[in-house]
Scaffold this active site. Sequence first.
Site, PDB file in Angstrom:
ATOM      1  N   ASP A 238       0.872  -1.167   0.000  1.00 45.12           N
ATOM      2  CA  ASP A 238       0.000   0.000   0.000  1.00 45.12           C
ATOM      3  C   ASP A 238       0.916   1.225   0.000  1.00 45.12           C
ATOM      4  OD1 ASP A 238      -2.054   1.812   0.036  1.00 45.12           O
ATOM      5  OD2 ASP A 238      -3.186   0.812   1.608  1.00 45.12           O
TER       6      ASP A 238
HETATM    7  C1  BGC Z   1      -5.043   3.307  -0.006  1.00 47.27           C
HETATM    8  C2  BGC Z   1      -5.040   2.344  -1.173  1.00 47.27           C
HETATM    9  C3  BGC Z   1      -4.818   3.094  -2.449  1.00 47.27           C
HETATM   10  C4  BGC Z   1      -3.499   3.856  -2.344  1.00 47.27           C
HETATM   11  C5  BGC Z   1      -3.148   4.640  -3.579  1.00 47.27           C
HETATM   12  C6  BGC Z   1      -3.818   4.201  -0.005  1.00 47.27           C
HETATM   13  O1  BGC Z   1      -3.947   5.233   0.916  1.00 47.27           O
HETATM   14  O2  BGC Z   1      -5.111   2.580   1.197  1.00 47.27           O
HETATM   15  O3  BGC Z   1      -6.259   1.637  -1.215  1.00 47.27           O
HETATM   16  O4  BGC Z   1      -4.828   2.216  -3.540  1.00 47.27           O
HETATM   17  O5  BGC Z   1      -3.590   4.767  -1.268  1.00 47.27           O
HETATM   18  O6  BGC Z   1      -3.969   5.760  -3.692  1.00 47.27           O
END
Ligand code: BGC
Length: 854
Positions: A238
């Site tokens: 993530d």
């Molecule tokens: C989220 C993800 C997301 C990523 C990119 C993170 O804060 O938890 O689900 O894909 O950001 O935006």
Amino acid sequence: MSLETTAPTDRGLELETLVGELTLEEKVGLVVGAGMWATRGVPRIGLRPMIMSDGPVGVRGTEDSGVKTSAMFPAPSALAATWDLDLTRRAGELFAAEARRHGVDMVLAPQVNIQRTPVGGRHFECFSEDPVLTAEIAVALVRAAQERGVGMCVKHYVANDSETDRTRYVARVDERTLREVYLAPFERLVKDADAWSVMGAYSGVDDGRFAGPALEHRPLTTGVLKGEWGFDGVVVSDWVATKSVVGAVRGGLDLQMPGPDGVWGEGLHAAVLAGDVAEHELDDKVERLLRLAVRVGALRLDGSAPGEPTDGEFPEFGTTRASAAYLRELTARSMVVLKDDAGLLPLTDSPTQGVGEGSTGRVALIGPGAVDLFLQGGGSSFVVPDHVTDLAQELRAALPGSELTLHAGARPRKNPPLLDVAAACTDPVSGGSGVRIELLAEDGTVLDDLAAQPWDGWRHEIRTDAVVLRLSADVLLSEPGVHSLGVGTVGVHDVRVDGVRVSTGDTVVDVGIVLSSGHNHPLASTVEIEVAEGAPRVVRLEADLQVVHTVGYGVFTRAELVHALPGPSAEDELAEAVAAAAAADVAVVVVGTTEEVESEGYDRPSLALPGNQDELVRRVLDANPRTVVVVNAGAPVLLPWLDDAATVVWGWLPGQEGGGAVADVLGGSTEPSGRLPWTLPARAADVPVPDAIPVKGIVDYTEGVHVGYRAWVRDGLDPAAPFGHGLGWTTWSYDSLTTATDEDAVTVSVTVTNSGARSGREVVQAYLEAPGAPTTARAAGWGIHHRRRRCRRDGHRARPHPAARVPDLGHRYAPVGHTPGDYALRVGRSVGDLRLDAVVPLDPQEDSNTPTPK
Ligand code: BGC
């Protein structure tokens, strides 16, 4: 349990050879993002960068400017509420088309975490509280997209089911619960959809074998995901979740996102040189990256040049007519009729309403959602829609001859609306439209001075030596009356209006906080400013804001400029709406949440509808019993007036076609045939997992496998509406049930009869109860019966329902240690309305009971 990684695919040898041709620098470069959304290319071997973009509400693309628009889907929970795998496959196809339209190789979706608690901030992004429904929907979606050469990155592995302190907490979950509930959808995606990528979570897991960050969880990622299930794809971190080099390498992480800096960007190369990470460990990750590249078309093993992600058959288009029609149908069908005691639905069929073809019925369309439907939740899933359909306009078209009036009636938001910077702000120095931005160093020196800038709440890519962002603007307030103006931000700040301090803060925030509370809609501090008739005012807004430095995002700051125009008081607004309801033949009230309430970054402190919306509904119901309430929310909210309302429809966060879809449902052109993918509580006190606040950093999953409706069944509590509930607009009788067990599957056949006056769709649901453990009821499968022809009221018999596929009967997720025996199979309309029973002998430990989809 084996800790082996995947066996090579048939292309394994070629990939292995390619890996052998890469230098150490190239290999390290490949497993660290090149920026926010891209991996590195290696032109020498014909590899181009791979581009990723967020889902799961659409494919936003890689630009944050808001200029590029996207098809906006209804919330994922709404998709699950259709229980319809054909509609879901079409969603997967549209995701693929949207990805290619935006030059994207892999969509960061779907989110298959489980709706463990209704307060979860990202509840709307998830499919269901049930792992079987979650898995089925996800498998259909991912297969359809991947068949079109677009990757889906399934997230967030694993037990990342709430947002409070999300970058730090550790979920303590026993192995049986993990396997049966939280790992189950991921397992199905690997085994049945051949998922190409999985995103590792911010949070951690303690499964008794290892307690620590999910990205470092070797037993679960290298062991279960890659070893036991044979996942041959890429584990992506993530965003900014990587906390270690060696721990994450061993844990099973393959690609740190974003990059190019960060823990791996700065430390992986050195770790290999120092011998802390063996080169073959890196090689396995690189091979996975290359396999993904081949799959999405970023690398061709025949040596020819790869196409661009936008290549080929996908033109640059907005939502096509066909896509819009599909989204509208999907959205309308996902809506759930919670009750319709007075038979008001659809309004066109309801002679008592006096609305519809040729009539002059008066319709009072009321509520914040009536004026401005809440289309999507907050956070990284956000997309700028290609277009939106307007509910009032669509409803007028759906109810020709009616006289429709529109009234807000209530105020759900804490923060005033966003200030229209382009229209109201000028740079105090240059006089140009927008705000002035100065970037200050530690000692107050001005590093950059940027004139007439746009401001949408964020500023990325701020130079790395900046410590403070100073924003200033002259704001024109023209309308006479009392304006409210202010700023919502987090971290160290100092906000002034005409030199008078509005808000200060001295808490230094880090990236964890910004990605949580500060990420979305910080509570604004405001001042009231009176403007006299004919005497517009210009006030000076100044804000010094802490700049936060983070990997990949560059550095940024976050501040929402907010502004409420003068207007009627809340009480006047409410009274006007109630008077309109009283004078109408029928009232339609649309109430719900907002992005302040349902968002990534935080959980909800309460399940209540925000603002004075409950009061609005009560007063409208008192004024006019012929009221249809539409709940415009993704996750459960309490409906304290439910018993007094005749007709209530769950309208979801419906996406860009929401206005049209609600009109189709009320006007009668599409049956709202959704069934709840979660339990709707009647009282907060009954909710089995009422919050997920970490205690000393731990979120303890003490409920074990009793998640969602299993807990409600165990506790014998009546929710407002059970899992699987949804009335549609006809009635069904359940006539007979037969089961046939062969070595692959148990096939369940159910005969149902449409006993109502309209054609409709029925979701025939099957639940299994383990021997001697009736409280472990779990969704086993379902089938959808659809009669197109209108049935007569005298009991025209619908054809017997085709065999309802039972995808998980006696399946491998069966409780560890459960003995074989006679399972009770119960079939009905919801977990709370089970009408037919059978006994099926199963051996959960034997593969022979593993059903094959038919
Ligand atoms: C989220 C993800 C997301 C990523 C990119 C993170 O804060 O938890 O689900 O894909 O950001 O935006």
